[in-house]
Design a protein around this motif. Structure first.
Motif, PDB file in Angstrom:
ATOM      1  N   LEU A 168       1.043   2.291 -10.579  1.00 49.91           N
ATOM      2  CA  LEU A 168       0.621   2.161  -9.183  1.00 49.91           C
ATOM      3  C   LEU A 168      -0.726   2.828  -8.984  1.00 49.91           C
ATOM      4  CD1 LEU A 168       3.970   3.237  -7.427  1.00 49.91           C
ATOM      5  CD2 LEU A 168       3.314   0.941  -8.200  1.00 49.91           C
ATOM      6  N   THR A 169      -1.569   2.189  -8.180  1.00 52.55           N
ATOM      7  CA  THR A 169      -2.776   2.836  -7.672  1.00 52.55           C
ATOM      8  C   THR A 169      -2.476   3.291  -6.253  1.00 52.55           C
ATOM      9  OG1 THR A 169      -4.266   1.505  -9.028  1.00 52.55           O
ATOM     10  CG2 THR A 169      -5.203   2.531  -7.067  1.00 52.55           C
ATOM     11  N   PRO A 187      -3.474  10.774 -16.614  1.00 52.31           N
ATOM     12  CA  PRO A 187      -4.754  11.484 -16.598  1.00 52.31           C
ATOM     13  C   PRO A 187      -5.832  10.779 -15.777  1.00 52.31           C
ATOM     14  CG  PRO A 187      -3.862  11.422 -18.828  1.00 52.31           C
ATOM     15  CD  PRO A 187      -2.979  10.545 -17.994  1.00 52.31           C
ATOM     16  N   THR A 188      -5.710   9.473 -15.625  1.00 52.93           N
ATOM     17  CA  THR A 188      -6.709   8.704 -14.888  1.00 52.93           C
ATOM     18  C   THR A 188      -6.418   8.600 -13.396  1.00 52.93           C
ATOM     19  OG1 THR A 188      -5.485   6.717 -15.476  1.00 52.93           O
ATOM     20  CG2 THR A 188      -7.336   7.327 -16.893  1.00 52.93           C
ATOM     21  N   GLY A 189      -5.284   9.154 -12.962  1.00 49.03           N
ATOM     22  CA  GLY A 189      -4.955   9.146 -11.540  1.00 49.03           C
ATOM     23  C   GLY A 189      -3.938   8.112 -11.110  1.00 49.03           C
ATOM     24  N   SER A 190      -3.559   7.194 -12.006  1.00 41.10           N
ATOM     25  CA  SER A 190      -2.503   6.231 -11.672  1.00 41.10           C
ATOM     26  C   SER A 190      -1.142   6.919 -11.734  1.00 41.10           C
ATOM     27  CB  SER A 190      -2.522   5.052 -12.655  1.00 41.10           C
ATOM     28  OG  SER A 190      -3.686   4.273 -12.505  1.00 41.10           O
ATOM     29  N   VAL A 191      -0.189   6.358 -11.015  1.00 44.28           N
ATOM     30  CA  VAL A 191       1.189   6.846 -11.044  1.00 44.28           C
ATOM     31  C   VAL A 191       2.019   5.862 -11.861  1.00 44.28           C
ATOM     32  CG1 VAL A 191       3.254   7.304  -9.667  1.00 44.28           C
ATOM     33  CG2 VAL A 191       1.004   8.036  -8.846  1.00 44.28           C
ATOM     34  N   ARG A 192       2.744   6.373 -12.846  1.00 45.89           N
ATOM     35  CA  ARG A 192       3.522   5.522 -13.741  1.00 45.89           C
ATOM     36  C   ARG A 192       5.014   5.732 -13.529  1.00 45.89           C
ATOM     37  NH1 ARG A 192       1.550   4.438 -19.678  1.00 45.89           N
ATOM     38  NH2 ARG A 192       0.419   2.919 -18.389  1.00 45.89           N
ATOM     39  N   VAL A 212       0.562  -2.220  -6.971  1.00 49.29           N
ATOM     40  CA  VAL A 212       0.822  -2.301  -8.411  1.00 49.29           C
ATOM     41  C   VAL A 212      -0.469  -2.679  -9.130  1.00 49.29           C
ATOM     42  CG1 VAL A 212       2.102  -3.505 -10.222  1.00 49.29           C
ATOM     43  CG2 VAL A 212       3.237  -2.920  -8.060  1.00 49.29           C
ATOM     44  N   GLN A 213      -0.828  -1.880 -10.138  1.00 51.71           N
ATOM     45  CA  GLN A 213      -2.042  -2.140 -10.911  1.00 51.71           C
ATOM     46  C   GLN A 213      -1.956  -1.342 -12.211  1.00 51.71           C
ATOM     47  OE1 GLN A 213      -5.729  -0.728  -9.107  1.00 51.71           O
ATOM     48  NE2 GLN A 213      -6.871  -2.460  -9.965  1.00 51.71           N
ATOM     49  N   ASP A 214      -2.000  -2.029 -13.341  1.00 52.69           N
ATOM     50  CA  ASP A 214      -1.927  -1.315 -14.612  1.00 52.69           C
ATOM     51  C   ASP A 214      -3.022  -0.254 -14.666  1.00 52.69           C
ATOM     52  OD1 ASP A 214      -0.703  -1.419 -17.507  1.00 52.69           O
ATOM     53  OD2 ASP A 214      -2.866  -1.194 -17.748  1.00 52.69           O
ATOM     54  N   ALA A 215      -2.704   0.861 -15.305  1.00 54.72           N
ATOM     55  CA  ALA A 215      -3.656   1.972 -15.368  1.00 54.72           C
ATOM     56  C   ALA A 215      -4.979   1.547 -15.983  1.00 54.72           C
ATOM     57  CB  ALA A 215      -3.048   3.123 -16.168  1.00 54.72           C
ATOM     58  N   ALA A 216      -4.933   0.661 -16.986  1.00 54.02           N
ATOM     59  CA  ALA A 216      -6.183   0.197 -17.606  1.00 54.02           C
ATOM     60  C   ALA A 216      -6.987  -0.656 -16.633  1.00 54.02           C
ATOM     61  CB  ALA A 216      -5.866  -0.600 -18.877  1.00 54.02           C
TER      62      ALA A 216
END
Length: 417
Positions: A168-169, A187-192, A212-216
């Protein structure tokens, strides 16, 4: 018809559509239309599991078959094998697979075979992990082996087999939302989230607190840094993840997409998240409004970086379209550069694992355009392994193995002189 047979029948129809008709699952919504929401969800989960594990299922089946049966039958056997291996009650699975085959004139003769073979699978849950991992088809495995080597390919295939968590963003306070949803702050700020269940039932969905958005996929926009007040154009915007990131960061955003239907999804996502952007339907190669401070070009590509969440792609495609996509990407880069304001930046990215759709595109663009340069990304979360020689970032599904992996992605920020 039993309750279990309905989603299994639909799952088998999806498998046949992918492996015989070479359709992507995203093109098969009509096959699920008669089902209720829980049945639809189960059918999709079954189809994804079988597509992800088809190679392993075939390895188990091979010694039990004198010769390979027709694809429809092989798919039914794969469905039975994967379900039993994952812990479903063997008796019910076998009965339903036999019933599915017996129900069609094309496959009825194979129903006794399915009964005999699948009844040998009582120990499948114990044997499953000992079977070799499924491999990518050679049309893709060959180029990836050439680009990244055997060790990397094996690691990617392990990542593909594991599948993908839900990322998630979050609009604000990602740490608090990670705690609230029982997830992991990356580490990039997304929630998994490891197991999310029904997305629309999660806290924060109705209020638009996240998407919903993949961390990459969330990383490219982060490379742009502070975009407050900048005029930003998101080419090929649907489904809108990057548009929402830009809007949430304070940019004045225009979202462009060729498809009216896909643009409607962007509008729906903007409305749910209460973010503002202008939505425009049009062809990116014909769009003529210039003077943009930032342009995001998430270009049409082979999508080979998304296989861990879209295991249908290697079986529905054969790579024949990649040459045309590479040409289209180059033309889109060239046109997008003409729309930038002096000193403006173009963010180019693709969800592809193929260097021809990433690193090579940037190298070629630099040769075509005098004065164009790549801005080296400086975000603190960037790992050294991600950096590529021409100045962009290369992400792969085998990265972050202890965190659950990521989609394959390439991204680079170009600044015009």
């Amino acid at each position: 018809m039993t309750d279990s047979l309905i989603p299994r029948r639909a799952a088998l129809a999806l498998l046949n559509a992918v492996t015989i008709e070479h359709r992507l699952l995203s093109e098969c919504a009509a096959l699920l239309a008669p089902l209720d929401a829980p049945q639809r969800a189960r059918a999709q989960r079954l189809a994804l599991s079988v597509l992800r594990a088809a190679g392993r299922a075939d390895r188990w089946l091979k010694p039990h078959l004198k010769k390979r049966p027709p694809v429809q039958v092989q798919n039914a056997l794969r469905l039975g094998v994967v379900e039993i291996a994952e812990g479903a009650a063997p008796h019910g699975v076998v009965n339903d697979i036999v019933a599915l085959l017996a129900d069609s004139k094309r496959t009825a003769a194979f129903a006794p075979l399915a009964n005999a073979v699948l009844r040998k699978g009582a120990d499948l849950p114990q044997q499953w992990g000992k079977l070799a991992l499924p491999q990518l088809p050679e049309w893709l495995r060959g180029p990836l082996r050439e680009a990244w080597g055997n060790s990397a390919i094996n690691a990617m295939e392990r990542a593909h087999f594991r599948g993908a968590p839900l990322d998630l963003t979050v609009k604000a306070d990602a740490a608090a939302w990670a705690e609230k949803l029982g997830g992991l702050l990356l580490p990039t700020g997304s929630v998994r989230l490891a197991s999310a269940g029904q997305v629309s039932a999660l806290a924060g969905y109705d209020t638009g607190a996240w998407w919903v958005q993949d961390a990459a996929a969330a990383l490219p926009v982060k490379l742009l840094g502070d975009v407050r007040g900048l005029r930003a154009l998101d080419l090929c915007a649907a489904p809108g993840g990057k548009t929402m990131q830009l809007a949430n960061a304070g940019a004045q955003v225009t979202a462009l997409d060729l498809s009216a239907g896909r643009l409607g999804r962007v509008a729906e996502n903007l409305a749910r998240t209460q973010l503002q952007a202008e939505a425009v339907q049009g062809d990116a190669l014909e769009f003529a409004t210039g003077g943009w401070d930032v342009i995001v070009l998430d270009a049409p590509c082979s999508a080979t970086g998304t296989i861990r969440r879209h295991p249908d792609l290697p079986q529905a495609r054969d790579g024949a379209e990649i040459g045309d996509l590479i040409d289209l990407q180059a033309r889109m880069i060239d046109h997008a550069l003409t729309l930038l304001a002096p000193g403006g930046r173009l963010l180019f990215c693709t969800c592809s694992l193929l260097p021809d759709e990433g690193e090579v595109q940037i190298e070629a663009a630099l040769e075509r355009h005098l004065g164009l340069r790549v801005e080296a990304p400086t975000a603190p979360f960037i790992e050294d392994d991600w950096r590529s020689p021409e100045g962009g970032l290369r992400l792969r599904p085998d990265y972050w193995p202890s965190l659950g992996g990521m989609d394959g992605f390439y991204m680079a920020v170009l600044r015009a002189s």
